[in-house]
Design a protein around this motif. Sequence first.
Motif, PDB file in Angstrom:
ATOM      1  N   ILE A  32     -12.899  -1.790  -7.854  1.00 62.79           N
ATOM      2  CA  ILE A  32     -11.727  -2.655  -7.352  1.00 62.79           C
ATOM      3  C   ILE A  32     -11.702  -2.640  -6.003  1.00 62.79           C
ATOM      4  N   LEU A  33     -12.627  -2.811  -5.550  1.00 60.95           N
ATOM      5  CA  LEU A  33     -12.741  -2.945  -3.760  1.00 60.95           C
ATOM      6  C   LEU A  33     -12.385  -4.307  -2.950  1.00 60.95           C
ATOM      7  N   THR A  34     -12.085  -5.243  -4.013  1.00 58.75           N
ATOM      8  CA  THR A  34     -12.113  -6.627  -3.452  1.00 58.75           C
ATOM      9  C   THR A  34     -10.489  -6.692  -2.899  1.00 58.75           C
ATOM     10  N   LYS A  35      -9.609  -6.112  -3.471  1.00 54.94           N
ATOM     11  CA  LYS A  35      -8.342  -6.038  -3.084  1.00 54.94           C
ATOM     12  C   LYS A  35      -7.948  -4.971  -2.065  1.00 54.94           C
ATOM     13  N   THR A  38     -10.747  -3.901   4.638  1.00 53.23           N
ATOM     14  CA  THR A  38     -11.861  -3.545   4.988  1.00 53.23           C
ATOM     15  C   THR A  38     -11.548  -2.253   5.889  1.00 53.23           C
ATOM     16  N   LYS A  39     -10.546  -2.076   6.491  1.00 54.08           N
ATOM     17  CA  LYS A  39     -10.006  -0.928   7.060  1.00 54.08           C
ATOM     18  C   LYS A  39      -9.981   0.403   6.295  1.00 54.08           C
ATOM     19  N   LEU A  44     -12.038   5.431   3.953  1.00 52.87           N
ATOM     20  CA  LEU A  44     -12.441   6.164   2.762  1.00 52.87           C
ATOM     21  C   LEU A  44     -13.691   6.616   2.676  1.00 52.87           C
ATOM     22  N   THR A  45     -14.661   5.899   3.488  1.00 51.89           N
ATOM     23  CA  THR A  45     -16.234   6.427   3.376  1.00 51.89           C
ATOM     24  C   THR A  45     -16.355   7.730   3.878  1.00 51.89           C
ATOM     25  N   TYR A  46     -15.692   8.193   4.924  1.00 52.14           N
ATOM     26  CA  TYR A  46     -16.124   9.591   5.269  1.00 52.14           C
ATOM     27  C   TYR A  46     -15.314  10.653   4.555  1.00 52.14           C
ATOM     28  N   SER A  47     -16.115  11.784   4.603  1.00 51.74           N
ATOM     29  CA  SER A  47     -15.587  12.888   3.970  1.00 51.74           C
ATOM     30  C   SER A  47     -14.404  13.862   4.773  1.00 51.74           C
ATOM     31  N   GLY A  48     -13.618  14.457   3.913  1.00 49.72           N
ATOM     32  CA  GLY A  48     -12.416  15.064   4.320  1.00 49.72           C
ATOM     33  C   GLY A  48     -12.758  16.554   4.130  1.00 49.72           C
ATOM     34  N   LEU A  49     -11.732  17.451   4.399  1.00 52.86           N
ATOM     35  CA  LEU A  49     -11.795  18.935   3.990  1.00 52.86           C
ATOM     36  C   LEU A  49     -10.787  19.100   3.033  1.00 52.86           C
ATOM     37  N   VAL A  50     -10.784  19.912   2.135  1.00 50.73           N
ATOM     38  CA  VAL A  50      -9.790  20.415   1.137  1.00 50.73           C
ATOM     39  C   VAL A  50      -8.869  21.062   2.011  1.00 50.73           C
ATOM     40  N   ASN A  51      -7.541  20.872   1.523  1.00 50.20           N
ATOM     41  CA  ASN A  51      -6.102  21.334   2.208  1.00 50.20           C
ATOM     42  C   ASN A  51      -6.165  22.914   2.137  1.00 50.20           C
ATOM     43  N   PRO A  52      -5.938  23.670   3.152  1.00 50.36           N
ATOM     44  CA  PRO A  52      -5.821  25.041   3.066  1.00 50.36           C
ATOM     45  C   PRO A  52      -5.126  25.659   1.786  1.00 50.36           C
ATOM     46  N   SER A  53      -4.035  25.124   1.485  1.00 57.14           N
ATOM     47  CA  SER A  53      -3.359  25.436   0.390  1.00 57.14           C
ATOM     48  C   SER A  53      -4.017  25.292  -0.852  1.00 57.14           C
ATOM     49  N   ASP A  54      -4.906  24.408  -1.115  1.00 58.59           N
ATOM     50  CA  ASP A  54      -5.840  24.390  -2.410  1.00 58.59           C
ATOM     51  C   ASP A  54      -7.201  25.095  -2.128  1.00 58.59           C
ATOM     52  N   GLU A  55      -7.513  25.648  -0.984  1.00 53.38           N
ATOM     53  CA  GLU A  55      -8.674  26.138  -1.173  1.00 53.38           C
ATOM     54  C   GLU A  55      -9.007  27.284  -2.033  1.00 53.38           C
TER      55      GLU A  55
END
Length: 64
Positions: A32-35, A38-39, A44-55
């Motif tokens: 469901i990428l049509t709606k 682009t920004k 959303l393409t780049y990876s992130g880090l898990v929050n320290p509270s969930d690590e």
Amino acid sequence: MPKIKSNSGAKKRFTLTGTGKIKRKHAFKSHILTKKTTKQKRNLTYSGLVNPSDEARVKLMLVK
């Protein structure tokens, strides 16, 4: 005591970095990428880090 099994779903979703942090991918990027703008898709393409509270919880799931 029996060995602790690692969570199969977590193995596919998270990777450990060299410094011990946990890398993750962003949600909402598979369909469901049509709606979506682009920004939004680009960010959303780049990876992130898990929050320290969930690590701690995620590391328990990745125990080998």
